[in-house]
Design a protein around this motif. Structure first.
Motif, PDB file in Angstrom:
ATOM      1  N   ALA A 153       0.826  -1.207   0.000  1.00 41.52           N
ATOM      2  CA  ALA A 153       0.000   0.000   0.000  1.00 41.52           C
ATOM      3  C   ALA A 153       0.861   1.259   0.000  1.00 41.52           C
ATOM      4  N   ALA A 154       2.001   1.188   0.697  1.00 36.30           N
ATOM      5  CA  ALA A 154       2.873   2.358   0.792  1.00 36.30           C
ATOM      6  C   ALA A 154       3.774   2.513  -0.434  1.00 36.30           C
ATOM      7  N   ALA A 155       4.276   1.385  -0.942  1.00 34.04           N
ATOM      8  CA  ALA A 155       5.264   1.441  -2.023  1.00 34.04           C
ATOM      9  C   ALA A 155       4.650   1.413  -3.413  1.00 34.04           C
ATOM     10  N   ASN A 156       3.524   0.720  -3.550  1.00 37.30           N
ATOM     11  CA  ASN A 156       2.958   0.551  -4.889  1.00 37.30           C
ATOM     12  C   ASN A 156       1.428   0.497  -4.837  1.00 37.30           C
ATOM     13  N   PRO A 157       0.789   1.597  -4.418  1.00 36.36           N
ATOM     14  CA  PRO A 157      -0.681   1.595  -4.316  1.00 36.36           C
ATOM     15  C   PRO A 157      -1.328   1.428  -5.684  1.00 36.36           C
ATOM     16  N   SER A 158      -2.357   0.573  -5.723  1.00 38.49           N
ATOM     17  CA  SER A 158      -3.026   0.321  -7.000  1.00 38.49           C
ATOM     18  C   SER A 158      -4.545   0.362  -6.883  1.00 38.49           C
ATOM     19  N   GLY A 159      -5.062   0.522  -5.696  1.00 39.44           N
ATOM     20  CA  GLY A 159      -6.505   0.550  -5.493  1.00 39.44           C
ATOM     21  C   GLY A 159      -6.941   1.729  -4.646  1.00 39.44           C
ATOM     22  N   LEU A 160      -8.230   1.986  -4.648  1.00 34.25           N
ATOM     23  CA  LEU A 160      -8.747   3.127  -3.894  1.00 34.25           C
ATOM     24  C   LEU A 160      -8.535   2.986  -2.395  1.00 34.25           C
ATOM     25  N   LEU A 161      -8.521   1.757  -1.899  1.00 33.42           N
ATOM     26  CA  LEU A 161      -8.403   1.541  -0.465  1.00 33.42           C
ATOM     27  C   LEU A 161      -6.956   1.425   0.009  1.00 33.42           C
ATOM     28  N   ASP A 162      -6.015   1.358  -0.921  1.00 29.19           N
ATOM     29  CA  ASP A 162      -4.616   1.177  -0.538  1.00 29.19           C
ATOM     30  C   ASP A 162      -4.082   2.239   0.432  1.00 29.19           C
ATOM     31  N   PRO A 163      -4.440   3.513   0.268  1.00 31.13           N
ATOM     32  CA  PRO A 163      -3.942   4.503   1.235  1.00 31.13           C
ATOM     33  C   PRO A 163      -4.358   4.204   2.673  1.00 31.13           C
ATOM     34  N   LEU A 164      -5.472   3.509   2.844  1.00 35.39           N
ATOM     35  CA  LEU A 164      -5.936   3.179   4.193  1.00 35.39           C
ATOM     36  C   LEU A 164      -5.138   2.024   4.790  1.00 35.39           C
ATOM     37  N   PHE A 165      -4.591   1.165   3.937  1.00 34.56           N
ATOM     38  CA  PHE A 165      -3.825   0.023   4.423  1.00 34.56           C
ATOM     39  C   PHE A 165      -2.458   0.425   4.966  1.00 34.56           C
ATOM     40  N   VAL A 166      -2.065   1.664   4.778  1.00 32.51           N
ATOM     41  CA  VAL A 166      -0.811   2.141   5.376  1.00 32.51           C
ATOM     42  C   VAL A 166      -0.935   2.171   6.895  1.00 32.51           C
ATOM     43  N   ASN A 167      -2.171   2.274   7.379  1.00 30.02           N
ATOM     44  CA  ASN A 167      -2.424   2.229   8.816  1.00 30.02           C
ATOM     45  C   ASN A 167      -2.351   0.775   9.288  1.00 30.02           C
ATOM     46  N   PRO A 168      -1.423   0.438  10.190  1.00 25.67           N
ATOM     47  CA  PRO A 168      -1.268  -0.962  10.628  1.00 25.67           C
ATOM     48  C   PRO A 168      -2.507  -1.529  11.317  1.00 25.67           C
ATOM     49  N   PHE A 169      -3.352  -0.659  11.861  1.00 24.93           N
ATOM     50  CA  PHE A 169      -4.577  -1.144  12.488  1.00 24.93           C
ATOM     51  C   PHE A 169      -5.582  -1.658  11.451  1.00 24.93           C
ATOM     52  N   CYS A 170      -5.365  -1.295  10.198  1.00 24.40           N
ATOM     53  CA  CYS A 170      -6.241  -1.755   9.122  1.00 24.40           C
ATOM     54  C   CYS A 170      -5.600  -2.854   8.276  1.00 24.40           C
ATOM     55  N   SER A 171      -4.276  -2.911   8.286  1.00 27.02           N
ATOM     56  CA  SER A 171      -3.578  -3.893   7.448  1.00 27.02           C
ATOM     57  C   SER A 171      -2.990  -5.051   8.243  1.00 27.02           C
ATOM     58  N   VAL A 172      -2.411  -4.772   9.401  1.00 26.78           N
ATOM     59  CA  VAL A 172      -1.703  -5.795  10.173  1.00 26.78           C
ATOM     60  C   VAL A 172      -2.586  -6.433  11.245  1.00 26.78           C
ATOM     61  N   LEU A 173      -3.216  -5.612  12.069  1.00 28.66           N
ATOM     62  CA  LEU A 173      -4.003  -6.125  13.196  1.00 28.66           C
ATOM     63  C   LEU A 173      -5.082  -7.124  12.774  1.00 28.66           C
ATOM     64  N   PRO A 174      -5.948  -6.780  11.793  1.00 33.02           N
ATOM     65  CA  PRO A 174      -6.995  -7.746  11.434  1.00 33.02           C
ATOM     66  C   PRO A 174      -6.449  -9.049  10.866  1.00 33.02           C
ATOM     67  N   ARG A 175      -5.289  -9.004  10.201  1.00 27.45           N
ATOM     68  CA  ARG A 175      -4.705 -10.229   9.640  1.00 27.45           C
ATOM     69  C   ARG A 175      -4.164 -11.132  10.751  1.00 27.45           C
ATOM     70  N   MET A 176      -3.599 -10.539  11.803  1.00 26.76           N
ATOM     71  CA  MET A 176      -3.127 -11.343  12.933  1.00 26.76           C
ATOM     72  C   MET A 176      -4.309 -11.987  13.661  1.00 26.76           C
ATOM     73  N   LEU A 177      -5.370 -11.204  13.857  1.00 25.43           N
ATOM     74  CA  LEU A 177      -6.569 -11.738  14.501  1.00 25.43           C
ATOM     75  C   LEU A 177      -7.216 -12.812  13.641  1.00 25.43           C
ATOM     76  N   PHE A 178      -7.134 -12.636  12.338  1.00 24.81           N
ATOM     77  CA  PHE A 178      -7.663 -13.616  11.399  1.00 24.81           C
ATOM     78  C   PHE A 178      -6.925 -14.945  11.533  1.00 24.81           C
ATOM     79  N   GLY A 179      -5.596 -14.881  11.649  1.00 23.36           N
ATOM     80  CA  GLY A 179      -4.817 -16.101  11.838  1.00 23.36           C
ATOM     81  C   GLY A 179      -5.197 -16.826  13.114  1.00 23.36           C
ATOM     82  N   ALA A 180      -5.409 -16.053  14.186  1.00 21.82           N
ATOM     83  CA  ALA A 180      -5.824 -16.648  15.456  1.00 21.82           C
ATOM     84  C   ALA A 180      -7.225 -17.245  15.344  1.00 21.82           C
ATOM     85  N   ALA A 181      -8.115 -16.556  14.628  1.00 25.63           N
ATOM     86  CA  ALA A 181      -9.483 -17.050  14.448  1.00 25.63           C
ATOM     87  C   ALA A 181      -9.509 -18.348  13.650  1.00 25.63           C
TER      88      ALA A 181
END
Length: 220
Positions: free
Chosen positions: A90-118
């Protein structure tokens, strides 16, 4: 004689525990490496762009497999790697409308870690039903948690970046956005179901065969 047999059993159990731990570490490392490869900026190996606002991803599949085959640590670690690759893309090569939001780790990293636990938690619960084969547990886990992954990622954007998300999506709320992306999420879920069921079945068969051979060798 009894002491000798007991010592032998303890030794075999110790070897089994070490082998199991090494196996989980190897599986986690392998799937983490696969996620990194799929997430290399610019290549988009793990993403299928459907429109400027939406894309399908298969990068969640290694996370589910790691959770199923390597346990909770495997799910969390690969989820972390998945989230970090998403953030970097998202930071290096944004290609979608939502990519700027994925720079926030609470939107990109946190849910993926919780997903793995789930994914680990759902598989664990299903595995408690003894009549369910592991492949079936993996299939159901994959379908349910893939949909959950979509809900968690989109939900995190509305929780942590509500105004930006609403503006990006033209004022649409969470429910409307989920309705729009539901067909893509279902495709991701179906793909994950088939892949994870097949891989789990193959790994289970290989493990059973190896355990049988190991047992016969020790009897000899």
């Amino acid at each position: 004689m009894i002491l000798y047999i007991s010592m032998g059993e303890i030794k075999l159990n110790s070897i089994s525990l070490v082998a199991s731990k090494n196996r989980r570490i190897a599986i986690t490392g392998a799937f983490s490496a696969l996620i990194i490869l799929m997430g290399i900026p610019g290549l988009h190996l793990g993403y299928i762009q459907l429109s400027p606002a939406a894309s399908l991803t298969i990068m969640h599949i290694p996370v589910i497999l790691a959770a199923v085959l390597a346990g909770l640590p495997g799910g969390i670690v690969t989820g972390l790697v998945f989230g970090l690759t998403s953030l970097v893309n998202a930071a290096a090569n944004p290609s979608g409308l939502l990519d700027p939001l994925f720079v926030n780790p609470f939107c990109s990293v946190l849910p993926r870690m919780l997903f793995g636990a789930a994914a680990w938690g759902v598989f664990r619960l299903l595995s408690m039903v003894s009549v369910f084969p592991k492949a079936l547990c993996a299939a159901v886990t994959s379908f349910l948690t893939t949909l959950l992954h979509t809900v968690m990622v989109i939900g995190s954007m509305y929780v942590f970046l509500n105004s930006q998300m609403s503006e990006t999506m033209g004022g649409m709320g969470f429910v409307m956005v989920m309705g729009v992306i539901l067909p893509g999420a279902l495709l991701e879920a179906v793909a994950a179901t088939f892949v994870c069921a097949a891989v789990t079945a193959a790994m289970s068969a290989a493990s059973s065969k190896k355990a049988k051979i190991f047992s016969e060798e020790n009897k000899d």
